[in-house]
Design an enzyme around this catalytic site. Structure first.
Site, mmCIF file in Angstrom:
data_model
loop_
_atom_site.group_PDB
_atom_site.id
_atom_site.type_symbol
_atom_site.label_atom_id
_atom_site.label_comp_id
_atom_site.label_asym_id
_atom_site.label_seq_id
_atom_site.Cartn_x
_atom_site.Cartn_y
_atom_site.Cartn_z
ATOM 1 N N LEU A 1 122.573 57.892 11.508
ATOM 2 C CA LEU A 1 122.470 56.453 10.873
ATOM 3 C C LEU A 1 122.280 56.641 9.161
ATOM 4 O O LEU A 1 121.399 57.493 8.962
ATOM 5 C CB LEU A 1 121.563 55.411 11.531
ATOM 6 C CG LEU A 1 121.817 55.254 12.849
ATOM 7 C CD1 LEU A 1 120.882 53.893 13.226
ATOM 8 C CD2 LEU A 1 123.247 54.638 13.126
ATOM 9 N N HIS B 1 115.646 53.032 9.649
ATOM 10 C CA HIS B 1 114.593 52.589 8.783
ATOM 11 C C HIS B 1 113.566 51.815 9.692
ATOM 12 O O HIS B 1 112.472 52.322 9.318
ATOM 13 C CB HIS B 1 114.863 51.510 7.631
ATOM 14 C CG HIS B 1 115.970 52.147 6.594
ATOM 15 N ND1 HIS B 1 117.318 51.977 6.772
ATOM 16 C CD2 HIS B 1 115.935 53.111 5.789
ATOM 17 C CE1 HIS B 1 118.155 52.548 5.881
ATOM 18 N NE2 HIS B 1 117.005 53.210 5.121
HETATM 19 P P1 AMP Z 1 117.143 55.480 2.420
HETATM 20 O O1 AMP Z 1 117.122 54.066 2.241
HETATM 21 O O2 AMP Z 1 118.438 56.120 2.793
HETATM 22 O O3 AMP Z 1 116.563 56.152 1.197
HETATM 23 O O4 AMP Z 1 116.137 55.964 3.645
HETATM 24 C C1 AMP Z 1 114.747 55.573 3.435
HETATM 25 C C2 AMP Z 1 114.098 56.238 4.542
HETATM 26 O O5 AMP Z 1 114.677 56.259 5.593
HETATM 27 C C3 AMP Z 1 114.210 57.933 4.314
HETATM 28 O O6 AMP Z 1 112.582 58.262 4.685
HETATM 29 C C4 AMP Z 1 115.086 58.628 5.043
HETATM 30 O O7 AMP Z 1 114.921 59.647 5.531
HETATM 31 C C5 AMP Z 1 114.753 57.340 6.567
HETATM 32 N N1 AMP Z 1 116.305 57.579 7.268
HETATM 33 C C6 AMP Z 1 117.651 57.356 6.745
HETATM 34 N N2 AMP Z 1 118.039 57.509 7.799
HETATM 35 C C7 AMP Z 1 117.480 57.591 8.912
HETATM 36 C C8 AMP Z 1 117.874 57.852 10.220
HETATM 37 N N3 AMP Z 1 119.234 57.923 10.708
HETATM 38 N N4 AMP Z 1 116.986 58.200 11.135
HETATM 39 C C9 AMP Z 1 115.471 58.267 10.784
HETATM 40 N N5 AMP Z 1 115.052 58.004 9.202
HETATM 41 C C10 AMP Z 1 116.109 57.624 8.620
#
Ligand code: AMP
Length: 279
Positions: free
Chosen positions: A184, A37
């Protein structure tokens, strides 16, 4: 750093910033922030004058049998991390701030959202598109940053933006991995030490596919079979291991380097992880 719960107040703040000519970036998240994030926030900071981070565990993208209640929430830590990264505003709505009791309007992408994750989770992308469209309307950002970790999500959002004429650039940020390769994810918090060790099969399958393509492999079926074998051998049941066209998400037979991707999802002990790579 400004924090907002109320959509109208955030909208007013963003509108004032826009009137001053500032380029606004939005980073939507469900919180429990990790380095993945934070990389999105950094990317947004590079491109924008003001960065808004939203933290909202969106109930409508979870099916009734999924982990909405158990999903990890760490608001105070998240706020400290946003502050440290230099976010200008954090939006922390409560469900009732975004969904009226008789909420009845939805945003649905009807093609890309049907396969892969959508086949396993039929209402998931309708929830994602609806909440992202809400955030776009509230913030009216110039740029929104999403992670490649959720490969299909970025494709669906890009299609929604194109087809509904949102004047917003969608930036896809690379996957951030732990030192041992595990992508992650907030859901990694659910992994026991043993499951975390075997979960490395996902990143291993990704690397093997990258290596195979680098060595000249172009047969999608062979890449898919090798990935499934790697997952199964580690005790993870593949939901799918599919080579697709990176834009349309249509399964392909022959890898076109630079325009193809391998998408993986696997389950073990009630847990489900995803990973992917461009090929
Ligand atoms: P989430 O909180 O899981 O909904 O993720 C929020 C944003 O962070 C989304 O655009 C995800 O794709 C991105 N995200 C989650 N994990 C990763 C990661 N390991 N590397 C890059 N972006 C991520």
């Amino acid at each position: 750093m400004n924090t907002f719960h109320n959509p109208a107040e955030l909208h007013a703040w963003c509108a004032a910033e826009k009137r001053l000519g500032r380029v606004i970036g939005l980073v939507p998240t469900m919180g429990c922030l990790h380095q993945g994030h934070l990389s999105l926030i950094r990317l947004a900071k590079e491109r924008c004058d003001r960065v808004v981070v939203s933290i909202f565990v969106n109930p409508t993208q979870f099916a009734p049998n999924e982990d909405y209640d158990a999903y990890p929430r760490r608001e105070q830590d998240d706020l400290a991390l946003c502050q440290a990264e230099g976010a200008d505003a954090v939006f922390l709505p409560r469900p009732a701030d975004l969904y009226a009791q008789d909420h009845s309007a939805w945003v649905e992408e009807t093609l890309l959202a049907k396969t892969l994750e959508g086949a396993q989770r039929p209402t998931h992308f309708r929830g994602v598109c609806t909440v992202v469209a809400k955030l776009f309307n509230i913030v009216q950002p110039d740029i929104a940053v999403f992670g490649q970790k959720d490969f299909q999500q970025v494709a669906v959002i890009r299609r929604m933006v194109r087809d509904l004429n949102f004047p917003i650039e969608i930036v896809r940020a690379p996957i951030v991995r732990d030192t041992d390769g595990l992508a992650l994810s907030s859901r990694n918090a659910y992994l026991t030490p043993e499951n975390r060790a075997t979960a490395l099969c996902l990143s291993r399958a990704v690397r093997q596919a990258q290596d195979a393509v680098a060595a000249g492999e172009r047969d999608a079926a062979a890449i898919e079979a090798a990935a499934k074998e790697t997952l199964t051998a580690a005790g993870w049941a593949p939901d799918y291991a599919t080579v697709i066209d990176a834009e349309t998400l249509i399964p392909i037979q022959t890898v076109l380097p630079g325009a193809s991707a391998l998408l993986l999802a696997a389950r073990k002990d009630g847990l489900r992880l995803i990973d992917n790579t461009l090929l």
